[in-house]
Each structure stands twice: as structure tokens, then as C-alpha cells.
Write a protein that holds these residues in place. Sequence first.
Motif, PDB file in Angstrom:
ATOM      1  N   LEU A  25       0.868   4.566  -2.381  1.00  0.00           N
ATOM      2  CA  LEU A  25       0.683   5.724  -2.054  1.00  0.00           C
ATOM      3  C   LEU A  25       1.668   7.007  -1.868  1.00  0.00           C
ATOM      4  O   LEU A  25       1.110   8.031  -2.558  1.00  0.00           O
ATOM      5  CB  LEU A  25       0.526   5.893  -0.485  1.00  0.00           C
ATOM      6  N   GLU A  26       2.743   6.433  -2.102  1.00  0.00           N
ATOM      7  CA  GLU A  26       4.271   7.009  -2.919  1.00  0.00           C
ATOM      8  C   GLU A  26       4.221   7.411  -4.001  1.00  0.00           C
ATOM      9  O   GLU A  26       4.598   8.637  -4.697  1.00  0.00           O
ATOM     10  CB  GLU A  26       5.318   6.387  -2.722  1.00  0.00           C
ATOM     11  N   ARG A  49       0.907  -1.229   0.260  1.00  0.00           N
ATOM     12  CA  ARG A  49       0.233  -0.380   0.138  1.00  0.00           C
ATOM     13  C   ARG A  49       0.597   1.523   0.196  1.00  0.00           C
ATOM     14  O   ARG A  49       0.674   2.170  -0.738  1.00  0.00           O
ATOM     15  CB  ARG A  49      -1.109   0.300   0.936  1.00  0.00           C
ATOM     16  N   VAL A  53      -0.142   1.886   5.801  1.00  0.00           N
ATOM     17  CA  VAL A  53      -0.536   3.423   4.596  1.00  0.00           C
ATOM     18  C   VAL A  53      -2.296   2.939   5.517  1.00  0.00           C
ATOM     19  O   VAL A  53      -3.062   2.141   6.136  1.00  0.00           O
ATOM     20  CB  VAL A  53      -0.875   2.574   3.609  1.00  0.00           C
ATOM     21  N   SER A  54      -2.811   3.647   6.287  1.00  0.00           N
ATOM     22  CA  SER A  54      -4.409   3.757   6.759  1.00  0.00           C
ATOM     23  C   SER A  54      -5.065   3.852   6.050  1.00  0.00           C
ATOM     24  O   SER A  54      -5.150   3.938   4.678  1.00  0.00           O
ATOM     25  CB  SER A  54      -5.064   5.297   7.063  1.00  0.00           C
ATOM     26  N   SER A  74      -7.674   7.542  -0.853  1.00  0.00           N
ATOM     27  CA  SER A  74      -7.232   8.262  -1.341  1.00  0.00           C
ATOM     28  C   SER A  74      -6.514   8.688  -2.783  1.00  0.00           C
ATOM     29  O   SER A  74      -6.430   9.522  -3.183  1.00  0.00           O
ATOM     30  CB  SER A  74      -6.608   9.329  -0.358  1.00  0.00           C
ATOM     31  N   LYS A  95      -7.892   4.924   5.201  1.00  0.00           N
ATOM     32  CA  LYS A  95      -8.803   6.073   4.468  1.00  0.00           C
ATOM     33  C   LYS A  95      -7.459   7.757   3.508  1.00  0.00           C
ATOM     34  O   LYS A  95      -7.697   7.888   2.027  1.00  0.00           O
ATOM     35  CB  LYS A  95      -8.384   7.739   5.481  1.00  0.00           C
ATOM     36  N   GLU A  96      -6.089   6.890   4.098  1.00  0.00           N
ATOM     37  CA  GLU A  96      -5.021   7.389   3.023  1.00  0.00           C
ATOM     38  C   GLU A  96      -4.740   6.859   1.803  1.00  0.00           C
ATOM     39  O   GLU A  96      -5.154   6.477   0.598  1.00  0.00           O
ATOM     40  CB  GLU A  96      -3.600   7.166   3.824  1.00  0.00           C
ATOM     41  N   PHE A  97      -5.258   4.894   2.246  1.00  0.00           N
ATOM     42  CA  PHE A  97      -5.326   4.822   1.073  1.00  0.00           C
ATOM     43  C   PHE A  97      -6.353   4.407  -0.008  1.00  0.00           C
ATOM     44  O   PHE A  97      -5.880   4.464  -1.381  1.00  0.00           O
ATOM     45  CB  PHE A  97      -5.220   2.642   1.352  1.00  0.00           C
ATOM     46  N   GLN A 155       1.280   7.688  -5.761  1.00  0.00           N
ATOM     47  CA  GLN A 155       0.320   8.694  -6.387  1.00  0.00           C
ATOM     48  C   GLN A 155       1.030  10.416  -5.567  1.00  0.00           C
ATOM     49  O   GLN A 155       0.753  11.302  -6.520  1.00  0.00           O
ATOM     50  CB  GLN A 155      -1.018   8.576  -4.565  1.00  0.00           C
ATOM     51  N   LYS A 156       1.923  10.600  -4.219  1.00  0.00           N
ATOM     52  CA  LYS A 156       2.632  11.956  -3.977  1.00  0.00           C
ATOM     53  C   LYS A 156       3.415  12.160  -5.118  1.00  0.00           C
ATOM     54  O   LYS A 156       3.369  13.288  -6.036  1.00  0.00           O
ATOM     55  CB  LYS A 156       3.411  11.366  -3.157  1.00  0.00           C
TER      56      LYS A 156
END
Length: 152
Positions: free
Chosen positions: A78-79, A74, A124-125, A131, A127-129, A81-82
Amino acid sequence: DFPIKEPGKATPFGVYHIYKNQGFVNVGLSSDTAAFAVESIRRWWYAEGILEYSHSEKIVLTADGGGSNGSQNRLWKLELQKLARYSADQCLDHRQLNRCNKNRKRLSIRCVLDENEYKGGIVVSDKEFESINILKCEFHGEWNYTIRRNPV
């Protein structure tokens, strides 16, 4: 990771440009994490990729899908995505690598040293995932997906 008591640990992460037969290796002194893997891609982009592909709408990444860039990781997504958010590109298209590339003559490799510290165990929570602006491909969406820049 290649731990050696002295002088320490070396963690390489490479980007291979198939069409130009060029490699870019980010050598870290810390752990092989998703943050390190994406930072390696970011360093390649700003050192080399942006020069040739600044007008591209996406970057296509093929990865072995294990470890720091694993399909279930995950933090990797997320990274990415950033990276999509702050790069000049609209999206990152990640695909599972399913064939080997033969080494051609005149391979050139550029290495850089990454002295940042990357800590493992980052969670990674949900909520973060949730997003992450991710679009799974029809064929093996767990491995093949596109991450688009989130609207600001």
C-alpha cells in the motif's frame, strides 16, 4: 532495530545503487515498519534518484523480502502504491533479491536522520489492499510484482 537505553533506538534502512556503488541510509528513531521503509525509498528518490532518473518510467526495487518489506506485508504494498502515485514514475517494479552483491572499492554512503514516528500494527483493510494497482509477475508473483500508478 538497535535499542540502547540511552540515547535511544536507531533503525537504519538503506538503499544501495548497484551500478554507482552508492548507499543511502535513512536512520530512524522509531520502529522498522513498512511506512518507514517506503519513506526511506522516498527520501532517496528526492535526494538522489530524481536527479539521475527523472525521465524513467519505473523504479526497480530488489529487496530481501522480510520484515518491513516482506512479500506478505500488505502495508508495504500500500505504501509503495502511494509512492508510485506521488513520484515522477509510472510504476515500481519489486523483485525478490536472490543473490549477494560483492562490496566494491570506493563505496560511498550518505546518511540522513528521520525523526518521524512510525507506529507498528497498522492493519490494511481488504478494500485498501484491493485498491493497489498490482501486477504479479509470472515467475513467483508473490515476490515479484509491479505496482503501477492508479488512475486519478
